[in-house]
Design a protein around this motif. Structure first.
Motif, short mmCIF file in Angstrom:
data_model
loop_
_atom_site.label_atom_id
_atom_site.label_comp_id
_atom_site.label_asym_id
_atom_site.label_seq_id
_atom_site.Cartn_x
_atom_site.Cartn_y
_atom_site.Cartn_z
N GLY A 107 43.91 18.74 25.06
CA GLY A 107 43.92 18.39 23.64
C GLY A 107 43.31 17.04 23.35
N ALA A 108 42.64 16.96 22.20
CA ALA A 108 42.09 15.67 21.77
C ALA A 108 43.22 14.75 21.30
CB ALA A 108 41.06 15.88 20.67
N LYS A 109 44.36 15.34 20.93
CA LYS A 109 45.48 14.48 20.53
C LYS A 109 45.94 13.67 21.75
CE LYS A 109 49.62 14.84 17.81
NZ LYS A 109 50.65 15.73 17.31
N TYR A 132 43.70 9.23 11.04
CA TYR A 132 44.45 10.21 11.84
C TYR A 132 45.51 9.38 12.58
CZ TYR A 132 45.15 13.65 15.66
OH TYR A 132 45.68 14.52 16.57
N TYR A 135 45.81 7.44 16.50
CA TYR A 135 45.13 6.22 16.98
C TYR A 135 46.05 5.02 16.79
CZ TYR A 135 41.14 9.18 15.43
OH TYR A 135 40.28 10.21 15.16
N CYS A 182 35.99 8.45 13.42
CA CYS A 182 36.18 9.90 13.40
C CYS A 182 35.25 10.51 12.36
CB CYS A 182 37.64 10.21 13.06
SG CYS A 182 37.99 11.96 12.81
N ASN A 186 38.85 13.24 9.46
CA ASN A 186 40.17 13.68 9.00
C ASN A 186 40.86 12.39 8.54
OD1 ASN A 186 42.66 14.75 8.53
ND2 ASN A 186 43.19 15.03 10.68
N ASP A 214 35.84 10.16 17.70
CA ASP A 214 36.55 11.45 17.64
C ASP A 214 35.69 12.44 16.86
OD1 ASP A 214 38.27 13.58 17.25
OD2 ASP A 214 40.02 12.32 16.81
N ALA A 216 36.26 15.82 16.75
CA ALA A 216 37.01 17.07 16.81
C ALA A 216 36.49 18.11 15.80
CB ALA A 216 38.50 16.82 16.57
N TYR A 217 35.80 17.63 14.75
CA TYR A 217 35.35 18.56 13.69
C TYR A 217 33.84 18.74 13.65
CZ TYR A 217 40.16 18.14 12.23
OH TYR A 217 41.54 18.18 12.22
N SER A 245 37.15 18.90 20.77
CA SER A 245 38.26 19.84 20.90
C SER A 245 37.81 21.25 20.55
CB SER A 245 39.38 19.42 19.95
OG SER A 245 40.39 20.39 19.94
N SER A 247 40.03 23.22 19.38
CA SER A 247 41.10 23.63 18.46
C SER A 247 40.57 24.18 17.14
CB SER A 247 42.01 22.44 18.15
OG SER A 247 42.88 22.22 19.22
N LYS A 248 39.78 23.37 16.45
CA LYS A 248 39.30 23.77 15.13
C LYS A 248 38.00 24.55 15.25
CE LYS A 248 42.82 21.43 14.09
NZ LYS A 248 43.18 20.33 13.26
N ARG A 256 45.11 25.54 23.49
CA ARG A 256 44.94 24.19 24.01
C ARG A 256 43.77 24.01 24.96
NH1 ARG A 256 46.05 21.82 20.62
NH2 ARG A 256 46.33 19.88 21.72
N ALA A 258 40.34 21.02 25.23
CA ALA A 258 39.52 19.97 24.61
C ALA A 258 38.77 19.26 25.73
CB ALA A 258 40.44 18.99 23.87
N1 PLP Z 1 41.49 14.47 16.29
C1 PLP Z 1 41.59 14.71 14.99
C2 PLP Z 1 40.84 13.85 14.05
C3 PLP Z 1 42.41 15.74 14.51
O1 PLP Z 1 42.52 15.95 13.19
C4 PLP Z 1 43.13 16.53 15.42
C5 PLP Z 1 44.02 17.61 14.98
O2 PLP Z 1 44.36 17.81 13.87
C6 PLP Z 1 43.01 16.24 16.78
C7 PLP Z 1 42.18 15.21 17.19
C8 PLP Z 1 43.82 16.98 17.79
O3 PLP Z 1 43.17 18.03 18.36
P1 PLP Z 1 43.81 18.87 19.54
O4 PLP Z 1 44.34 20.12 18.94
O5 PLP Z 1 42.66 19.09 20.48
O6 PLP Z 1 44.88 18.07 20.19
#
Ligand code: PLP
Length: 407
Positions: A107-109, A132, A135, A182, A186, A214, A216-217, A245, A247-248, A256, A258
């Motif tokens: 996960g990127a989280k 987000y 961080y 990012c 987000n 980041d 992720a999107y 990631s 994820s999205k 899971r 990333a």
């Molecule tokens: N980074 C950003 C900016 C996000 O909005 C999110 C999830 O909402 C993530 C990372 C987390 O992604 P992951 O599901 O890979 O943990």
């Protein structure tokens, strides 16, 4: 006596999404039977693409036979996945990332939250506002900040993203060592151009700073002129780490998978100014604290890069982007200026009152849940975030109800 890490006590007590859940539960209790439409939390709603499901099934079958069974895999991820990522996500865009610069993770989280471990306690850190929260909170937990006052932690530099700067923060006046960026963003949905990213890369190079980027999107970018990766900018490989990631991109929020890219050239420094390669440090960290992503999940992620996988992932993104454009059009038509939602799944909507009041209004009058912008930082006050991650039917229903409530 066992003592706690008291930095945890500095974290603001109420996490944004638990406060939203509390208010929604309260509303549901008072309005039994009334349907609620959620355009708040950014979880996806569509299932995994068929190509990923087929690969997932095949990989589970591999685990059932002595000949094909896999035990512990490489901590950094299997080569079959890292090679596809390097080829399709980077080299095809002119960014020279090699497979061994990619660290597959769950996960990127976790990665954006854990990466700060590599840096000194007195690192000067800049974070966006709105942000987000991961961080910020991960650095609070590590003791790099003072107390929170008025929504901001002492010791952090906040990069204000406002209507005036088009939600793209400028370079700070004070010197910082570590910058979190990012894009697509987000919560604002803002995207950065190559020139805008190049300014940050120049700043980092001039100041021996590091950018944690980041992305992720990135899969929601449709504008051909926008960069998907910071490595599309010359010189970024010495000063930037990138988080991605599935994820999205491909619906892996529950599955899971990333990855983090750390170019071999990317450095930080000892107190004496000696360069140290971050790739080595993260490899050491991951081999100590992480045991890899499961084999079937990595096979499912690999399928994202197959011909049909790429087509299906694109369709998935297009579906959510259509939702985003419906939200944008309707809300702006109702007199609420919107940012984002074009190359991003989030729409950042300017409200005519404070963001929690607008949240309460939409919940009570329309049965629609959004996310109050103030929950992402002081610059989010006066905004709400709507997410495009929902069915078309729900998005259309929510917009009809909002239009009715505002009539
Ligand atoms: N980074 C950003 C900016 C996000 O909005 C999110 C999830 O909402 C993530 C990372 C987390 O992604 P992951 O599901 O890979 O943990």
């Amino acid at each position: 006596m066992i003592r706690i890490n008291e930095h945890y006590l500095k974290l603001t007590a109420s996490y944004l999404f638990s406060e939203i859940a509390r208010r929604v539960a309260d509303y549901a209790g008072k309005n039994p039977g009334k349907e609620i439409v959620r355009l708040g939390i950014g979880d996806v709603t569509l299932p995994l693409p068929p190509a990923c499901i087929a690969a997932f099934h095949r990989a589970v079958d591999d685990m059932a036979s002595v000949k094909t069974f896999r035990g512990y895999g490489p901590e950094q991820g299997y080569d079959f996945l890292r090679e596809k990522i390097a080829e399709f996500d980077f080299r095809s865009r002119g960014a020279a990332v090699s497979p061994d610069e990619i660290f597959v993770s769950d996960g990127a989280k976790c990665d954006t939250g854990n990466f700060q471990e590599l840096f000194a306690h007195d690192t000067a850190i800049a974070v966006p506002d709105p942000v987000y929260p991961v961080y910020v909170d991960s650095n609070v937990m590590a003791g790099r900040t003072g107390e929170n006052r008025g929504g901001r932690y002492a010791g952090l530099v906040y990069l204000e993203s406002t209507e005036e700067n088009g939600f793209i923060p400028g370079i700070p006046r004070e010197r910082v060592d570590l910058v979190y960026l990012c894009f697509p963003n987000n919560p604002t949905g803002a995207t950065a151009t190559k020139d805008e990213l190049a300014r940050w890369v120049d700043y980092a190079r001039e100041n021996r700073a590091l950018i944690l980027f980041d992305a992720a999107y990135e899969s929601f970018i449709r504008d051909g002129a926008l960069p998907h990766s910071i490595y599309e900018i010359d010189g970024a490989d010495e000063v930037a780490v990138e988080f991605r990631s599935f994820s999205k991109t491909a619906g892996f929020t529950g599955t899971r998978c990333a990855f983090t890219v750390i170019p071999k050239k990317c450095r930080a420094y000892t107190g004496g100014g000696e360069p140290v390669f971050l790739h080595q440090l993260w490899l050491r960290r991951q081999t100590t604290k992480f045991n890899g992503v499961s084999y079937p999940v990595q096979r499912a992620a690999e399928a994202v890069y197959s011909e049909e996988g790429r087509r299906q992932v694109r369709e998935l993104g297009d579906y959510y982007l259509k939702n985003a454009s419906l939200i944008r059009e309707r809300m702006s038509g109702l007199g609420y200026p919107c940012a984002g939602g074009i190359n991003a799944p989030y729409i950042w909507i300017k409200t005519d009152r404070d963001s929690w009041s607008f949240f309460d209004f939409l919940l009570e009058k329309a049965g629609v849940v959004c996310t109050p912008g103030a929950g992402f930082g002081p610059c989010g006050e006066g905004y709400i975030r709507m997410s495009a991650f929902n069915s078309r039917e729900n998005v259309e229903k929510a917009l009809e109800r909002i239009a009715g409530a505002l009539a």
